[in-house]
Design a protein around this motif. Structure first.
Motif, short mmCIF file in Angstrom:
data_model
loop_
_atom_site.label_atom_id
_atom_site.label_comp_id
_atom_site.label_asym_id
_atom_site.label_seq_id
_atom_site.Cartn_x
_atom_site.Cartn_y
_atom_site.Cartn_z
N ARG A 2 18.18 10.98 3.84
CA ARG A 2 18.16 9.76 3.68
C ARG A 2 17.99 9.11 4.72
O ARG A 2 17.21 7.74 3.82
N PHE A 3 18.33 8.67 5.85
CA PHE A 3 18.26 7.60 7.33
C PHE A 3 16.68 8.15 7.45
O PHE A 3 15.49 7.25 7.41
N TYR A 4 15.77 9.71 7.63
CA TYR A 4 14.48 9.46 7.75
C TYR A 4 13.13 8.66 6.47
O TYR A 4 12.95 7.81 6.93
N THR A 5 13.94 8.78 5.40
CA THR A 5 13.46 8.28 4.14
C THR A 5 13.45 7.16 4.34
O THR A 5 13.09 5.99 4.57
N GLY A 6 14.24 6.65 4.69
CA GLY A 6 14.78 5.07 4.70
C GLY A 6 14.49 4.76 5.74
O GLY A 6 13.71 3.07 6.04
N MET A 7 13.90 5.20 7.04
CA MET A 7 13.66 4.48 7.92
C MET A 7 11.67 4.91 7.66
O MET A 7 10.51 3.69 7.81
N ASP A 8 11.30 5.77 6.94
CA ASP A 8 9.50 5.51 6.66
C ASP A 8 9.68 4.81 5.64
O ASP A 8 8.95 3.67 6.27
N CYS A 9 11.03 3.47 4.84
CA CYS A 9 9.97 2.64 3.86
C CYS A 9 11.02 1.44 5.37
O CYS A 9 9.38 0.72 5.19
N PHE A 10 11.43 1.26 5.90
CA PHE A 10 11.67 -0.02 6.93
C PHE A 10 10.33 0.17 7.85
O PHE A 10 9.97 -0.81 8.17
N ILE A 11 9.64 1.83 8.40
CA ILE A 11 9.01 1.38 9.16
C ILE A 11 7.49 0.86 7.99
O ILE A 11 6.31 0.34 9.30
N HIS A 12 7.54 1.69 7.20
CA HIS A 12 6.25 0.94 6.01
C HIS A 12 6.06 -0.65 6.12
O HIS A 12 5.60 -1.56 6.43
N CYS A 13 7.18 -0.68 6.10
CA CYS A 13 7.79 -2.77 5.83
C CYS A 13 6.82 -3.47 7.46
O CYS A 13 6.20 -4.39 7.74
N VAL A 14 7.63 -3.13 8.32
CA VAL A 14 7.60 -3.49 9.77
C VAL A 14 5.91 -3.02 10.31
O VAL A 14 4.94 -4.05 10.35
N GLU A 15 5.26 -2.19 9.51
CA GLU A 15 4.04 -2.19 9.90
C GLU A 15 2.76 -2.72 9.14
O GLU A 15 1.66 -3.36 9.88
N SER A 16 3.27 -2.94 7.81
CA SER A 16 2.87 -4.06 7.15
C SER A 16 2.49 -5.23 6.88
O SER A 16 1.75 -6.17 7.33
N LEU A 17 3.84 -5.57 7.17
CA LEU A 17 4.22 -7.04 7.70
C LEU A 17 3.64 -7.87 9.23
O LEU A 17 3.47 -8.79 9.47
N LYS A 18 3.30 -6.68 10.32
CA LYS A 18 3.17 -7.07 11.61
C LYS A 18 1.30 -6.88 11.48
O LYS A 18 0.29 -7.03 12.68
N GLY A 19 0.69 -6.14 10.45
CA GLY A 19 -0.57 -5.90 10.50
C GLY A 19 -1.81 -7.30 10.64
O GLY A 19 -1.13 -7.82 9.78
N THR A 20 -3.26 -6.68 10.72
CA THR A 20 -3.89 -7.52 10.44
C THR A 20 -3.73 -7.93 9.14
O THR A 20 -4.87 -9.48 8.56
N PHE A 21 -3.84 -7.31 8.23
CA PHE A 21 -4.05 -7.62 6.79
C PHE A 21 -3.02 -8.32 5.71
O PHE A 21 -3.05 -7.99 4.69
N ILE A 22 -1.51 -8.24 6.40
CA ILE A 22 -1.31 -9.33 6.24
C ILE A 22 -1.28 -9.57 5.07
O ILE A 22 -2.17 -10.89 5.76
N ASN A 23 -0.76 -10.57 3.88
CA ASN A 23 -1.31 -11.45 2.82
C ASN A 23 0.46 -11.52 2.47
O ASN A 23 0.87 -11.09 2.30
N GLU A 24 0.16 -12.52 1.60
CA GLU A 24 1.82 -13.36 0.85
C GLU A 24 2.53 -12.35 -0.25
O GLU A 24 3.35 -12.02 -0.91
N PHE A 25 1.01 -11.61 -0.75
CA PHE A 25 1.21 -10.39 -2.07
C PHE A 25 2.25 -9.33 -0.80
O PHE A 25 3.43 -9.28 -1.53
N SER A 26 1.69 -8.36 -0.07
CA SER A 26 3.17 -8.22 0.44
C SER A 26 3.65 -8.20 1.56
O SER A 26 4.80 -7.77 1.84
#
Length: 358
Positions: free
Chosen positions: A187-211
């Motif tokens: 549960r923790f590992y998959t929860g962190m997969d989600c958390f890492i999705h968010c960090v990488e999306s929010l800090k990425g150069t492709f970020i937009n208001e939808f994401s």
């Protein structure tokens, strides 16, 4: 500027106990004698209570999905060919399980209507024909596989998804009650997969208001669950299920980044499962995501989770090169993380140094 026309899941049902509506939901999609195929995560092979609730009718088939390892293209070919030989065609494919089972369901549904082998469709927008009807029913939250337009597969030469508009599920069934028996570490590992999705999306150069709107909510939920709660409860299952959905939506219109790009190499060479692979890599990415990694370390301590170390110790130069080649093949991920000039930033030598830390 041309904007991407994003394909989403067609139908979503959410609620504790909504799994019992599956029979009613799939009934209109039955086609004559063609069966529905239920792919059940092998974690539930001996769970007679859950199996009894699966609406197997007439000549439907229940297949126990072997997901000890993440799906290989050869396994997708094996399952889809078995179905073709036995039935010719099927009415639909329903995946019940973790991210690997849902990825398998998406891939098999695609191969029921597309010629060749699964490895032929690893890449972006290579699938030409609409798949058979497919349903995703997660029993583990965090991967975002229920909403993504990819199905992650390990092929003979690379680990890469079928990324296409024909990949998303036609229907997803989000029942938090199905996740109550998830093992703590998983549960923790998959929860962190989600958390890492968010960090990488929010800090990425492709970020937009939808994401951003989805990513911020999902990250907040992950932090609420893994940092601010002392005990796991029903609300936690519900929160993580929605974090998984929102995290998957966040990367759908942006991308993931460094951790995912590097973990693909681990998965291909060593068979490291996606969730724990991301954790192993993210643990050493302070230079790229300092705030996210600091929060991750707090979550590890709070939840008393151990992340394996030294898994690349003793690998040969040839093996490091294999991982590097797989990782550098994930160009959209690197561009999101580092920008259009990413190839001048992430050299083979720098990537080798990161792999050596793992």
């Amino acid at each position: 500027m041309k904007f991407r026309n994003f394909k989403m899941v067609d139908y979503v049902v959410y609620g504790r106990g909504c799994f019992d509506q599956v029979d009613e939901i799939i009934a209109p999609h039955r086609k004559g004698d063609a069966p529905m195929v239920f792919l059940l995560d092998h974690f539930f092979e001996n769970n007679n209570e859950l199996k009894a609730r699966i609406p197997v009718r007439a000549n439907d088939i229940l297949v126990i999905a072997d997901v000890d390892h993440e799906p290989k293209t050869s396994y997708v070919d094996e399952v889809s060919q078995m179905l073709k030989d036995k039935f010719g065609t099927v009415s639909g494919v329903i995946g019940i399980g973790g991210g690997s089972t849902m990825d398998l369901a998406k891939a098999v549904s695609i191969m029921m209507t597309n010629p060749g082998k699964a490895q032929d469709y690893q890449g972006w927008d290579l699938v030409k024909n609409k798949s058979v009807y497919k349903v995703g029913i997660p029993t583990l939250s965090g991967t975002g596989a229920e909403v993504s337009r990819t199905t992650v597969l390990t092929g003979p030469t690379r680990k890469l998804g079928m990324n296409s508009d024909f990949t998303p599920f036609d229907q997803i069934v989000l029942d938090p009650a199905l996740t109550k028996d998830a093992p703590k570490n998983q549960r923790f590992y998959t929860g962190m997969d989600c958390f890492i999705h968010c960090v990488e999306s929010l800090k990425g150069t492709f970020i937009n208001e939808f994401s951003r709107s989805y990513g911020e909510k999902a990250q907040d939920l992950c932090e609420e669950i893994f940092l601010h709660k002392d005990n796991w409860d029903e609300e936690s299952d519900e929160q993580l299920m929605m974090a998984s959905y929102a995290g998957g939506m966040s990367i759908a219109y942006s991308q993931v980044g460094v951790a995912h790009a590097i973990s693909y190499g681990l998965g291909y060479l060593l068979g490291t499962k996606h969730g724990i692979g991301n954790c192993i890599v993210f643990n050493h990415l302070q230079d790229y995501y300092p705030e996210g990694v600091a929060t991750f370390h707090k979550m590890l301590k709070k939840n008393d989770i151990y992340i394996p170390e030294g898994i690349t110790k003793g690998l040969t130069d040839e093996q490091f090169d294999i991982m590097i080649n797989v990782s550098l093949g994930m160009a959209p991920l690197w561009e999101n993380a580092l920008g259009k000039d990413w190839q001048t930033i992430m050299t083979r030598e720098k990537l080798r140094a990161i792999y050596e830390k793992l």
